[in-house]
Write a protein that holds these residues in place. Structure first.
Motif, PDB file in Angstrom:
ATOM      1  N   THR A   1      58.610 122.409  27.081  1.00 40.64           N
ATOM      2  CA  THR A   1      58.259 121.201  25.566  1.00 40.64           C
ATOM      3  C   THR A   1      59.462 120.718  25.335  1.00 40.64           C
ATOM      4  O   THR A   1      58.978 119.884  24.994  1.00 40.64           O
ATOM      5  CB  THR A   1      57.327 122.483  24.549  1.00 40.64           C
ATOM      6  OG1 THR A   1      58.295 122.893  24.356  1.00 40.64           O
ATOM      7  CG2 THR A   1      56.293 122.524  24.869  1.00 40.64           C
ATOM      8  N   ASP A   2      60.518 121.217  25.199  1.00 38.94           N
ATOM      9  CA  ASP A   2      61.913 120.588  24.578  1.00 38.94           C
ATOM     10  C   ASP A   2      62.136 119.605  25.436  1.00 38.94           C
ATOM     11  O   ASP A   2      62.904 118.439  25.306  1.00 38.94           O
ATOM     12  CB  ASP A   2      62.544 121.653  24.862  1.00 38.94           C
ATOM     13  CG  ASP A   2      63.379 122.768  25.407  1.00 38.94           C
ATOM     14  OD1 ASP A   2      62.220 122.804  26.808  1.00 38.94           O
ATOM     15  OD2 ASP A   2      63.924 123.096  25.343  1.00 38.94           O
ATOM     16  N   SER A   3      62.246 119.831  27.377  1.00 36.31           N
ATOM     17  CA  SER A   3      63.219 119.735  28.115  1.00 36.31           C
ATOM     18  C   SER A   3      61.964 118.468  28.450  1.00 36.31           C
ATOM     19  O   SER A   3      61.885 117.731  29.372  1.00 36.31           O
ATOM     20  CB  SER A   3      63.636 119.923  28.911  1.00 36.31           C
ATOM     21  OG  SER A   3      63.067 121.239  29.816  1.00 36.31           O
ATOM     22  N   GLU A   4      60.635 118.550  28.295  1.00 36.17           N
ATOM     23  CA  GLU A   4      59.711 118.179  29.256  1.00 36.17           C
ATOM     24  C   GLU A   4      59.636 117.863  30.917  1.00 36.17           C
ATOM     25  O   GLU A   4      59.465 116.960  31.327  1.00 36.17           O
ATOM     26  CB  GLU A   4      59.394 116.054  28.814  1.00 36.17           C
ATOM     27  CG  GLU A   4      59.003 116.870  27.356  1.00 36.17           C
ATOM     28  CD  GLU A   4      57.726 115.499  26.606  1.00 36.17           C
ATOM     29  OE1 GLU A   4      59.045 114.005  27.830  1.00 36.17           O
ATOM     30  OE2 GLU A   4      57.291 114.581  26.218  1.00 36.17           O
ATOM     31  N   GLU A   5      59.779 119.088  31.101  1.00 39.15           N
ATOM     32  CA  GLU A   5      60.167 119.329  32.986  1.00 39.15           C
ATOM     33  C   GLU A   5      59.196 120.149  33.235  1.00 39.15           C
ATOM     34  O   GLU A   5      59.049 121.240  32.569  1.00 39.15           O
ATOM     35  CB  GLU A   5      61.731 120.058  32.720  1.00 39.15           C
ATOM     36  CG  GLU A   5      62.331 119.462  32.574  1.00 39.15           C
ATOM     37  CD  GLU A   5      63.873 120.079  32.569  1.00 39.15           C
ATOM     38  OE1 GLU A   5      64.947 119.553  33.148  1.00 39.15           O
ATOM     39  OE2 GLU A   5      63.992 120.832  32.222  1.00 39.15           O
ATOM     40  N   LEU A   6      58.580 119.599  33.961  1.00 39.25           N
ATOM     41  CA  LEU A   6      57.175 120.315  34.526  1.00 39.25           C
ATOM     42  C   LEU A   6      57.671 120.911  36.128  1.00 39.25           C
ATOM     43  O   LEU A   6      58.550 120.028  37.383  1.00 39.25           O
ATOM     44  CB  LEU A   6      55.839 119.208  34.924  1.00 39.25           C
ATOM     45  CG  LEU A   6      54.586 119.894  35.061  1.00 39.25           C
ATOM     46  CD1 LEU A   6      54.196 120.535  34.707  1.00 39.25           C
ATOM     47  CD2 LEU A   6      53.503 118.537  35.484  1.00 39.25           C
ATOM     48  N   PHE A   7      57.538 121.911  36.458  1.00 36.89           N
ATOM     49  CA  PHE A   7      57.441 122.865  37.287  1.00 36.89           C
ATOM     50  C   PHE A   7      55.683 123.533  37.902  1.00 36.89           C
ATOM     51  O   PHE A   7      55.773 124.389  37.616  1.00 36.89           O
ATOM     52  CB  PHE A   7      58.620 124.148  37.613  1.00 36.89           C
ATOM     53  CG  PHE A   7      58.802 124.778  38.388  1.00 36.89           C
ATOM     54  CD1 PHE A   7      59.496 124.484  40.000  1.00 36.89           C
ATOM     55  CD2 PHE A   7      58.425 126.022  38.764  1.00 36.89           C
ATOM     56  CE1 PHE A   7      59.452 124.857  40.946  1.00 36.89           C
ATOM     57  CE2 PHE A   7      58.669 126.525  40.098  1.00 36.89           C
ATOM     58  CZ  PHE A   7      59.372 126.107  41.041  1.00 36.89           C
TER      59      PHE A   7
END
Length: 320
Positions: free
Chosen positions: A119-125
């Motif tokens: 949620t902080d970096s808005e990175e999705l894996f």
């Protein structure tokens, strides 16, 4: 594009709510949302609670499937063995992700898929298993990334077009096998087996993390030792699939592959005083009228021969 999620999950659920499941839940946070439909596939699944929001880790996480190397993971993750019977596979996958990050895919064996959103970096894996047991399909444009295990969950979304991919339809009609990133709908892609996808607000990338050609090969054994090693591996594989919350059934054609699997399963279930129900297709017509002399289409005699060898196999013949 940063726009808050509104009712998209409810819309997607309409397309797959008829899928078997015990319960479902949603997490919605600003411009990200995820849902999870839970099926009791293993005894430990009754303790499963997904998706999860781990605020201390700035992480929203969901996983599904069955992990076959649980004992190995318990040791590597330093989880006490007394918790083995209450930790569901989803939590085991989560612990693996917290320890190894993206590299967790190298430690997970079985039928699984996972989603991790920071949620902080808005990175999705998003990742799925090595052997094509699960499915992740997705839609991607400059504004939206949507994913689901079935096109039926994506097609109800207003921004997804239902246009048919004619190439993929032709491939289906001529039985053209192989790995294709495309699906039967032009705007929906498929995350290939042994791959993961990494997304940010500005870019995305696909990575193949495993290739069967890189597997370790046993060499230098005698012929009977190879047979013993194969039998040991197959028994472990069958045992992993017998770890079920519900009674297990199998398809039995009478051929070498299904007969071997059913025989091993019957032996293991017999030690638990359990039966194995099998299902086999029996044609109404005479296959000899359509097939050449060296081929056969009715495997009923072979099915009955396998069932005769194992008293706890209860065959169901589906006549069509």
């Amino acid at each position: 594009n940063g726009k808050p999620v509104s009712n998209e999950l409810e819309i997607m659920l309409r397309g797959i709510e008829h899928f078997p499941h015990e319960r479902y839940d949603f997490i919605v946070k600003d411009n990200f949302a995820i849902g999870h439909m839970l099926t009791y596939n293993t005894p430990e699944a009754v303790y499963e609670k997904m998706p999860k929001h781990l605020e201390d880790h700035n992480l929203i996480f969901a996983a599904e499937g069955r992990i076959d190397n649980r004992e190995e993971l318990f040791q590597k993750l330093s989880i006490p063995s007394k918790q083995e019977h209450i930790i569901p596979d989803g939590d085991l996958i989560l612990n693996a992700y917290l320890k190894w990050g993206k590299e967790c895919v190298d430690y997970l064996l079985g039928k699984w898929s996972l989603v991790a959103f920071h949620t902080d970096s808005e990175e999705l894996f998003i990742a799925r298993d090595q052997w094509d047991y699960t499915a992740i399909n997705y839609y991607l444009d400059e504004n939206v990334f949507a994913f689901a295990p079935s096109n039926k969950a994506l097609l109800p979304l207003s921004f997804v077009d239902e246009e048919i991919d004619k190439f993929m339809m032709a491939r289906f009609l001529v039985l053209w096998t192989g790995d294709f990133e495309k699906t039967y709908h032009s705007q929906i892609k498929r995350l290939l087996t042994s791959h993961y996808i990494y997304c940010t607000t500005s870019h995305h990338s696909l990575t193949k993390y495993w290739d069967y050609r890189n597997m370790n090969v046993l060499e230098g054994l005698k012929q009977e030792e190879y047979g013993e090693a194969l039998l040991e591996i197959m028994n472990k594989s069958v045992a992993a699939r017998l770890r079920s919350y519900k009674p297990v059934a199998a398809t039995l054609s009478g051929g070498l592959d299904s007969s071997t699997v059913c025989a091993l399963a019957a032996e293991q279930l017999a030690r638990q005083n359990k039966e194995l129900k099998t299902y086999s297709h029996i044609p109404l017509f005479k296959p000899s009228e359509l097939l050449s002399g060296h081929r056969f289409g009715n495997e009923q005699p072979y099915v009955e021969a396998v069932a005769k060898m194992y008293a706890n196999i209860k065959p169901v013949l589906c006549v069509d």
